[in-house]
Design a protein around this motif. Structure first.
Motif, PDB file in Angstrom:
ATOM      1  N   UNK A 204      29.757  29.241  17.002  1.00 34.84           N
ATOM      2  CA  UNK A 204      29.522  30.489  16.267  1.00 34.84           C
ATOM      3  C   UNK A 204      30.653  30.685  15.269  1.00 34.84           C
ATOM      4  N   UNK A 205      30.302  30.847  14.011  1.00 32.07           N
ATOM      5  CA  UNK A 205      31.301  31.065  12.970  1.00 32.07           C
ATOM      6  C   UNK A 205      31.792  32.502  13.034  1.00 32.07           C
ATOM      7  N   UNK A 206      33.090  32.670  13.220  1.00 29.45           N
ATOM      8  CA  UNK A 206      33.670  34.000  13.326  1.00 29.45           C
ATOM      9  C   UNK A 206      34.010  34.577  11.956  1.00 29.45           C
ATOM     10  N   UNK A 207      34.441  33.717  11.037  1.00 33.48           N
ATOM     11  CA  UNK A 207      34.800  34.171   9.691  1.00 33.48           C
ATOM     12  C   UNK A 207      35.023  32.950   8.814  1.00 33.48           C
ATOM     13  N   UNK A 208      35.305  33.199   7.546  1.00 31.98           N
ATOM     14  CA  UNK A 208      35.712  32.131   6.647  1.00 31.98           C
ATOM     15  C   UNK A 208      37.224  32.181   6.481  1.00 31.98           C
ATOM     16  N   UNK A 209      37.849  31.018   6.379  1.00 28.97           N
ATOM     17  CA  UNK A 209      39.294  30.962   6.217  1.00 28.97           C
ATOM     18  C   UNK A 209      39.673  31.432   4.809  1.00 28.97           C
ATOM     19  N   UNK A 210      40.960  31.715   4.619  1.00 34.51           N
ATOM     20  CA  UNK A 210      41.432  32.111   3.288  1.00 34.51           C
ATOM     21  C   UNK A 210      41.174  30.990   2.276  1.00 34.51           C
ATOM     22  N   UNK A 211      41.529  29.744   2.663  1.00 33.83           N
ATOM     23  CA  UNK A 211      41.280  28.612   1.774  1.00 33.83           C
ATOM     24  C   UNK A 211      39.788  28.415   1.534  1.00 33.83           C
ATOM     25  N   UNK A 212      38.995  28.657   2.576  1.00 33.64           N
ATOM     26  CA  UNK A 212      37.552  28.520   2.444  1.00 33.64           C
ATOM     27  C   UNK A 212      36.974  29.491   1.436  1.00 33.64           C
ATOM     28  N   UNK A 213      37.485  30.708   1.439  1.00 45.03           N
ATOM     29  CA  UNK A 213      36.985  31.715   0.503  1.00 45.03           C
ATOM     30  C   UNK A 213      37.501  31.489  -0.916  1.00 45.03           C
ATOM     31  N   UNK A 214      38.755  31.067  -1.037  1.00 41.47           N
ATOM     32  CA  UNK A 214      39.347  30.904  -2.364  1.00 41.47           C
ATOM     33  C   UNK A 214      38.988  29.559  -3.010  1.00 41.47           C
ATOM     34  N   UNK A 215      38.762  28.539  -2.198  1.00 40.05           N
ATOM     35  CA  UNK A 215      38.473  27.210  -2.725  1.00 40.05           C
ATOM     36  C   UNK A 215      37.069  26.736  -2.378  1.00 40.05           C
ATOM     37  N   UNK A 216      36.687  26.793  -1.088  1.00 40.65           N
ATOM     38  CA  UNK A 216      35.398  26.280  -0.641  1.00 40.65           C
ATOM     39  C   UNK A 216      35.488  24.828  -0.223  1.00 40.65           C
ATOM     40  N   UNK A 217      34.516  24.394   0.586  1.00 42.80           N
ATOM     41  CA  UNK A 217      34.621  23.073   1.210  1.00 42.80           C
ATOM     42  C   UNK A 217      34.567  21.922   0.210  1.00 42.80           C
ATOM     43  N   UNK A 218      33.934  22.118  -0.939  1.00 46.01           N
ATOM     44  CA  UNK A 218      33.867  21.038  -1.918  1.00 46.01           C
ATOM     45  C   UNK A 218      35.260  20.720  -2.466  1.00 46.01           C
ATOM     46  N   UNK A 219      35.966  21.741  -2.930  1.00 46.14           N
ATOM     47  CA  UNK A 219      37.310  21.532  -3.466  1.00 46.14           C
ATOM     48  C   UNK A 219      38.268  21.088  -2.360  1.00 46.14           C
ATOM     49  N   UNK A 220      38.111  21.667  -1.166  1.00 48.25           N
ATOM     50  CA  UNK A 220      38.968  21.270  -0.051  1.00 48.25           C
ATOM     51  C   UNK A 220      38.813  19.776   0.259  1.00 48.25           C
ATOM     52  N   UNK A 221      37.579  19.273   0.201  1.00 42.50           N
ATOM     53  CA  UNK A 221      37.332  17.862   0.503  1.00 42.50           C
ATOM     54  C   UNK A 221      37.899  16.964  -0.586  1.00 42.50           C
ATOM     55  N   UNK A 222      37.781  17.376  -1.832  1.00 39.74           N
ATOM     56  CA  UNK A 222      38.352  16.605  -2.928  1.00 39.74           C
ATOM     57  C   UNK A 222      39.863  16.481  -2.755  1.00 39.74           C
ATOM     58  N   UNK A 223      40.509  17.584  -2.363  1.00 42.07           N
ATOM     59  CA  UNK A 223      41.956  17.549  -2.106  1.00 42.07           C
ATOM     60  C   UNK A 223      42.291  16.594  -0.968  1.00 42.07           C
ATOM     61  N   UNK A 224      41.467  16.605   0.070  1.00 40.31           N
ATOM     62  CA  UNK A 224      41.710  15.722   1.217  1.00 40.31           C
ATOM     63  C   UNK A 224      41.570  14.247   0.815  1.00 40.31           C
ATOM     64  N   UNK A 225      40.513  13.937   0.083  1.00 36.89           N
ATOM     65  CA  UNK A 225      40.323  12.554  -0.364  1.00 36.89           C
ATOM     66  C   UNK A 225      41.498  12.119  -1.235  1.00 36.89           C
ATOM     67  N   UNK A 226      41.937  13.001  -2.103  1.00 32.47           N
ATOM     68  CA  UNK A 226      43.057  12.706  -2.982  1.00 32.47           C
ATOM     69  C   UNK A 226      44.337  12.446  -2.190  1.00 32.47           C
TER      70      UNK A 226
END
Length: 317
Positions: A204-226
């Protein structure tokens, strides 16, 4: 079960709190705006007479016993809560509440690892294996979304597994595709939803993280790959291609992709994603609707009503 509730039904049962928010009526009185969830679905609920100690005592993911009655808000049923309290349930009781992927999480994960191990390109294998190892636990537990497609325990893994199964079948038809690149794109495209959302062990999703709201999973994944590519000293074009696939898989700018797919594998990734997410929504709406009736409007399916037909599977003798 929630799927069987109708207006005027009495309610006295256990549920999971999918969400809970303290709101005010037009006259300024506090009330709790709640979504209750069990294995069969979810339903809106209201606790109108909120006591002072109840205002901040409930959160998403709590298991509660609720008594009340089903009334309606517009054309939709909702529960008018008379009493609500937290409860602890045993594993058998919890299994009645928690919707989970239809396949065993460990078995699905094994198939993904086997696929990675069979990659021929060493850079694609290194990047994908590093990230899948980093997020293994969350990847096996998290839903694919808070409310839309595959919103269940292990839903993210199930969504990825189904996409990967379809990718393998379609790549046998479209033989010009680079399968290492395509399969890696499928495995990685949503992996940072594990960083975008806060989720408990029930899925159960309790909330979205700060990074999730400001960046979103697409940008977060690009940063991880980088970051992974730099740490592994990968100097090939592979990281760029993987980042492009992740960046473009939502296709439209208004859905979070600033670039359209510009390589065949990215185009295929988008359609694999949209096919699986929409078919999951179709299945959910179809199963939740009585035979020969239409579902309520499904937001993700362009507000369409899904019809539950009834055709007998008979063979002519």
């Amino acid at each position: 079960m929630i799927s069987n509730l109708k207006v005027s039904d009495k309610v006295f049962d256990n549920f999971i709190l999918k969400s809970v928010m303290l709101r005010k009526t037009r006259t300024g009185k506090d009330y709790l705006d709640i979504i209750l969830k069990d294995k069969s679905g979810e339903i809106a609920a209201k606790l109108w007479n909120v006591e002072e100690g109840q205002k901040d005592s409930f959160k998403a993911g709590d298991v509660v016993k609720v008594s009340g009655e089903v009334d309606s808000f517009g054309s939709n049923p909702q529960v008018k809560i008379e009493h609500i309290e937290k409860v602890k349930l045993n594993d058998e009781e919890m299994n009645k509440l928690v919707e989970a992927a239809p396949f065993n999480a460990d078995k699905m994960f094994e198939e993904i690892i086997l696929t990675i191990n069979n990659f021929k390109n060493k850079d694609i294998k290194l990047i994908t294996k590093t990230l899948i190892d980093k997020y293994e636990y969350k990847f096996k537990t998290y839903p694919a979304a808070k409310s839309f497609h595959h919103a269940m325990k292990s839903g993210l893994l199930f969504h990825t597994f189904t996409m990967l199964t379809n990718a393998k079948k379609l790549s046998a038809t479209y033989t010009f595709l680079n399968t290492d690149l395509l399969f890696a794109g499928v495995i990685l495209h949503d992996i940072c939803k594990t960083e975008e959302m806060e989720c408990n062990d029930l899925g159960v999703v309790e909330s979205y993280t700060k990074d999730g709201q400001l960046l979103g999973h697409i940008i977060q994944c690009i940063c991880e790959i980088d970051n992974v590519s730099r740490n592994l000293n990968i100097e090939s074009e592979v990281p760029l291609l993987l980042k492009h696939m992740v960046l473009s898989h939502h296709y439209h700018p208004e859905f979070g992709s600033p670039k359209y797919p510009m390589i065949p594998e990215a185009e295929m990734l988008h359609y694999l994603d949209i096919l699986d997410s929409r078919m999951n929504q179709m299945q959910t709406a179809f199963n939740a609707t009585k035979e020969n009736e239409f579902s309520s409007r499904v937001r993700m399916l362009d507000n369409r009503n899904i019809y539950h037909y009834n055709i007998e599977n008979t063979e002519e003798k």
